[in-house]
Design a protein around this motif. Structure first.
Motif, short mmCIF file in Angstrom:
data_model
loop_
_atom_site.label_atom_id
_atom_site.label_comp_id
_atom_site.label_asym_id
_atom_site.label_seq_id
_atom_site.Cartn_x
_atom_site.Cartn_y
_atom_site.Cartn_z
N ALA A 52 -34.99 104.50 -2.17
CA ALA A 52 -33.60 104.21 -2.52
C ALA A 52 -32.97 105.31 -3.36
CB ALA A 52 -33.51 102.87 -3.26
N VAL A 53 -33.74 105.91 -4.25
CA VAL A 53 -33.22 106.97 -5.11
C VAL A 53 -32.77 108.15 -4.26
CG1 VAL A 53 -33.82 108.63 -6.91
CG2 VAL A 53 -34.60 106.28 -7.09
N GLN A 54 -33.59 108.54 -3.29
CA GLN A 54 -33.26 109.67 -2.43
C GLN A 54 -32.07 109.35 -1.52
OE1 GLN A 54 -37.31 109.92 -1.02
NE2 GLN A 54 -37.46 112.01 -1.80
N ARG A 55 -32.03 108.13 -1.00
CA ARG A 55 -30.91 107.74 -0.14
C ARG A 55 -29.61 107.73 -0.93
NH1 ARG A 55 -34.69 103.80 1.46
NH2 ARG A 55 -33.46 102.10 0.60
N ASN A 56 -29.64 107.21 -2.16
CA ASN A 56 -28.44 107.19 -2.99
C ASN A 56 -27.99 108.59 -3.36
OD1 ASN A 56 -28.09 104.42 -2.99
ND2 ASN A 56 -29.41 104.13 -4.78
N ARG A 57 -28.94 109.49 -3.65
CA ARG A 57 -28.60 110.87 -3.96
C ARG A 57 -27.96 111.54 -2.75
NH1 ARG A 57 -29.34 116.07 -3.93
NH2 ARG A 57 -29.20 117.26 -5.85
N SER A 58 -28.49 111.26 -1.56
CA SER A 58 -27.92 111.82 -0.33
C SER A 58 -26.47 111.39 -0.17
CB SER A 58 -28.71 111.37 0.89
OG SER A 58 -30.02 111.86 0.84
N ARG A 59 -26.21 110.11 -0.38
CA ARG A 59 -24.84 109.60 -0.27
C ARG A 59 -23.93 110.24 -1.32
NH1 ARG A 59 -27.39 104.66 1.48
NH2 ARG A 59 -27.76 103.95 -0.63
N ARG A 60 -24.43 110.38 -2.54
CA ARG A 60 -23.64 110.99 -3.62
C ARG A 60 -23.29 112.44 -3.29
NH1 ARG A 60 -26.99 108.93 -7.17
NH2 ARG A 60 -28.02 110.89 -7.64
N VAL A 61 -24.27 113.19 -2.78
CA VAL A 61 -24.06 114.60 -2.45
C VAL A 61 -23.04 114.74 -1.32
CG1 VAL A 61 -25.23 116.56 -1.35
CG2 VAL A 61 -26.28 115.44 -3.29
N ILE A 62 -23.15 113.88 -0.30
CA ILE A 62 -22.21 113.92 0.83
C ILE A 62 -20.81 113.57 0.35
CG2 ILE A 62 -21.57 112.78 2.99
CD1 ILE A 62 -24.62 112.58 3.57
N ARG A 63 -20.69 112.53 -0.49
CA ARG A 63 -19.39 112.12 -1.00
C ARG A 63 -18.75 113.22 -1.84
NH1 ARG A 63 -21.06 107.61 -3.49
NH2 ARG A 63 -21.63 106.48 -1.62
N ALA A 64 -19.55 113.90 -2.66
CA ALA A 64 -19.04 114.98 -3.51
C ALA A 64 -18.55 116.15 -2.66
CB ALA A 64 -20.12 115.45 -4.48
N ALA A 65 -19.31 116.50 -1.63
CA ALA A 65 -18.91 117.60 -0.75
C ALA A 65 -17.61 117.24 -0.02
CB ALA A 65 -20.02 117.91 0.26
#
Length: 113
Positions: A52-65
């Motif tokens: 879950a931590v990695q999936r949430n980080r992926s979503r955060r990174v995509i949203r920021a970009a």
């Protein structure tokens, strides 16, 4: 212009089947023009990405970009971004560069920018 979120399964399926797509090592982008007054985005992260931590980080990174590129978008679009295995392991700048290349290839932003 603030984007809205795609939540309905039918919207995701429509983009998977009818939208133009492009892939890179960190991201898969599906894009299709819409008739709405806003741009809408959806982000998919499967369990293949990791916990879950990695999936949430992926979503955060995509949203920021996406939020960095959002002002450059011409017209109203629906996007679905699919995170890949590397997405949670790279810096946001790497995803940003890939996303910008995808947008230029799909005609979402002007080449001049």
């Amino acid at each position: 212009m603030k984007s809205q979120t795609l939540k309905e399964n039918k919207d995701f399926r429509r983009l998977y089947h009818r939208a133009d797509s492009i892939a890179s090592k960190t991201l898969v982008t599906y894009a299709k023009k819409n008739r709405e007054k806003t741009t809408r985005i959806g982000i998919t992260t499967s369990k293949k990405i990791g916990n879950a931590v990695q999936r949430n980080r992926s979503r955060r990174v995509i949203r920021a970009a996406f939020s960095e590129l959002e002002p450059k978008i011409v017209g109203n679009w629906d996007f679905v971004f699919v995170a890949r295995g590397l997405t949670s392991k790279v810096k946001m700048q790497s995803v940003l560069k890939d996303m910008e290349n995808h947008f230029k290839a799909l005609g979402v932003i002007d080449e001049k920018d």
